[in-house]
Every structure is written in C-alpha cells, then in structure tokens.
Design a protein around this motif. Sequence first.
Motif, PDB file in Angstrom:
ATOM      1  N   ARG A 108      43.986  46.196  41.751  1.00  0.00           N
ATOM      2  CA  ARG A 108      43.616  44.832  41.388  1.00  0.00           C
ATOM      3  C   ARG A 108      44.770  44.210  40.614  1.00  0.00           C
ATOM      4  O   ARG A 108      45.232  44.749  39.627  1.00  0.00           O
ATOM      5  N   SER A 152      38.947  35.542  48.366  1.00  0.00           N
ATOM      6  CA  SER A 152      39.681  36.686  47.828  1.00  0.00           C
ATOM      7  C   SER A 152      40.185  37.582  48.950  1.00  0.00           C
ATOM      8  O   SER A 152      41.290  38.124  48.876  1.00  0.00           O
ATOM      9  N   THR A 154      34.215  34.611  39.393  1.00  0.00           N
ATOM     10  CA  THR A 154      35.543  35.123  39.696  1.00  0.00           C
ATOM     11  C   THR A 154      35.480  36.165  40.807  1.00  0.00           C
ATOM     12  O   THR A 154      34.467  36.826  41.000  1.00  0.00           O
ATOM     13  N   SER A 193      38.269  39.181  42.353  1.00  0.00           N
ATOM     14  CA  SER A 193      39.591  39.799  42.219  1.00  0.00           C
ATOM     15  C   SER A 193      40.246  39.945  43.583  1.00  0.00           C
ATOM     16  O   SER A 193      39.586  39.950  44.621  1.00  0.00           O
ATOM     17  N   ASP A 246      39.891  36.757  33.891  1.00  0.00           N
ATOM     18  CA  ASP A 246      40.408  38.042  34.347  1.00  0.00           C
ATOM     19  C   ASP A 246      39.257  38.905  34.845  1.00  0.00           C
ATOM     20  O   ASP A 246      38.505  39.469  34.057  1.00  0.00           O
ATOM     21  N   GLU A 290      37.718  41.945  35.700  1.00  0.00           N
ATOM     22  CA  GLU A 290      38.065  43.336  35.409  1.00  0.00           C
ATOM     23  C   GLU A 290      37.543  44.313  36.456  1.00  0.00           C
ATOM     24  O   GLU A 290      37.967  45.451  36.508  1.00  0.00           O
ATOM     25  N   SER A 321      43.051  37.370  39.989  1.00  0.00           N
ATOM     26  CA  SER A 321      41.720  36.894  40.354  1.00  0.00           C
ATOM     27  C   SER A 321      41.722  35.402  40.647  1.00  0.00           C
ATOM     28  O   SER A 321      42.624  34.667  40.230  1.00  0.00           O
TER      29      SER A 321
END
Length: 343
Positions: A304, A329, A295, A297, A269, A271, A307
């Motif tokens: 958001r 992304s 990662t 997002s 995840d 953030e 991800s």
Amino acid sequence: MLTARQQQILAAVVENFIQYAEPVGSRTISKHANVGYSAATVRNEMADLEEMGYLEQPHASAGRIPTNTGYRYYVDYLVKPRKVSKKDSETIRTYFAERINEIEHVFQQTAVIVSHLTNYTAIVLGPEVFQNKLKHMQLIPLSDRLAVAILVTDTGHVDKQRVIIPEHASASELEMLVNILNEKLAGVPLHLIRAKMYSEIAKELSRYTERYELLLQMVEQMITADDGERVYMGGATNLMSQPEFRDIDKIKLLYDLLEDQHTVVRLFDAEELGVQVTIGQENELEAVSHCSIITASYVLSGERVGSIGVLGPTRMDYGRLIGLMDFLSRDFNNIVRHLTDQS
C-alpha cells in the motif's frame, strides 16, 4: 441487532434523507418501494429506532433523520455498493487512456475527476516517503552556480529542485558526485538517504575532493525538497453547495483544516486495504465532525503506497461512493503501475 423490518425502515430513512436533505416522516416511508408497511407501523418502528439512537427528530413537529450511529449501521450492514455507471466508467477510462508523462499529473487529475463525479472534496495521497525508494538522480547545470536536481523514485515520482552549486566546483566533481550518489543510494528508501549520505557518501567523496562537505550541502538541497507525503486536492469549494455547510463558521473551520497538509494526511491515510468509511465524530476533529470520509488505498508491488478519498456531509450516497472508490482505486493501480514501468 435490528429486526428485518427495522433494517428496512432505517435504510429507507437514510436513503430518503440522502436524496432530499429533509427530515423524513412515517407516511413517506410507508410508501417507499422496499417497505410496504402501514404509516402507523412505520411510526412505531421509527420511534423505537429513535430510542435506540439510530434516528433523531430535529424538531418536535418534524420527521426524523439518521444519527451517526444510524449511518454507521447502514454502512456496515445495509448498504449495497453500486456498480459504477457506464457514463462514469467511460469518463474515468477515457482520461486514463490519455498519454500522461508525469505521475503527478495523474494524482492531481484523479482528484479533479473524483471531485467532479461526486460533487465533494477529493483528496489523493501520493506514495509515502517511507515506501518510496530512490531510482536515480540527475544534475543539470544551468550556470556556474545554479543547477536543476532531478530525483526519480521507484513509484515514478519525479522531483525537480533548483540547487546552488558550491563555488569553484568543477564539472568533473559534479559528475563524480552524481555517479557516487546513484551507485550508493539507488534502491534506498528516501527517509534513509540522509543517514546513508553522511555514513557512506561523505567518506567516499572525501577520497576525491577536499570540497566534499560543500557538495554534501548541495545534496541536502536535493533531498529536502519533498520529504513528506504528497497531497493532491480537487473540488475544495464543492462543500459550499451542500445545505449542511451554510454556516460560515463551519465552512471556515473546514477550509482551515484542508490547508494543513499534515492533518489532511492523517485523515485520509487509508491504513488498511479496501474501502474505509469514517462517519461524523469518528473523525475526532471538530472541523469534520459533521462529515464523512471515504478512502480507498492503492498498491504497487504488493505494498500500500497511497490512497484516494472523498470528504462530504454524513448525508452522502454511500452505495454509489463506495462502489466508485473501489473502482477508482483498482483503475488507479493500473495507470500508476504503467507509468512506473515506463520511468
């Protein structure tokens, strides 16, 4: 802060080890195109880098390899994200140009594409339940006691769930139920639906039918099918081809972790917006203490919502992967937004 020469040598060691997975000696680094120092000078600098914790020597007679600290410095200060190759961008855009009707297909196939392009394990996290809002519901009877409930969210997610119709419930009662749900719950975040259902829907239903409690039990079936964040995985076995994962106990720990959806969500995840890199023991769990996770997002309507990530050894090509994840992304935002507008 390292000197310019130490930075050059550290970068050369990291990049050589990424490519060959073998400890690197001073003579090899002295011949590196970006270094240009004598083997003796390189040897002294490598000894200093080892003392500072950026390199380590796995065996007394071997060359050196990067430590997690060395990789972190490389990622934070030295790596240059590379532009996605023409071949990779064509592969990605050819897929995204295809006609795709369900957003889940995009999530799953994106995980497959990322795993194929990187030869690592790829994870795509679908929109989070705390940001998903209900767009509309449908109820399609299959028989007197069985129906398919369809929930569509504002991010294009479609959930289909078989539900049991209360005994003796009429078609008019079911139609009334769906109309009330759509009127009262459209635009409500999924995690608030249950509370709103009992505070408002129950009262409204009780005005029209004595069986409102049984109808609410059916609604419970409709909204509990998928309360969590969706996890889509590609290339789960790819890590077995990496030399770092020849240890059967190590790979078993990793596979056990990948089967735990809640742990996967916690690890992947993202953030914050942008590309994030966690290296080795920064990942805190033993199963991934020898891995790196990258990662990126993606956003919808300025928020958001999920991800894309890759899991691989700390010895990964950070320059290529950071550039690839950033590219993916942004393209992913476009395709998800397009599907959402169509839904």
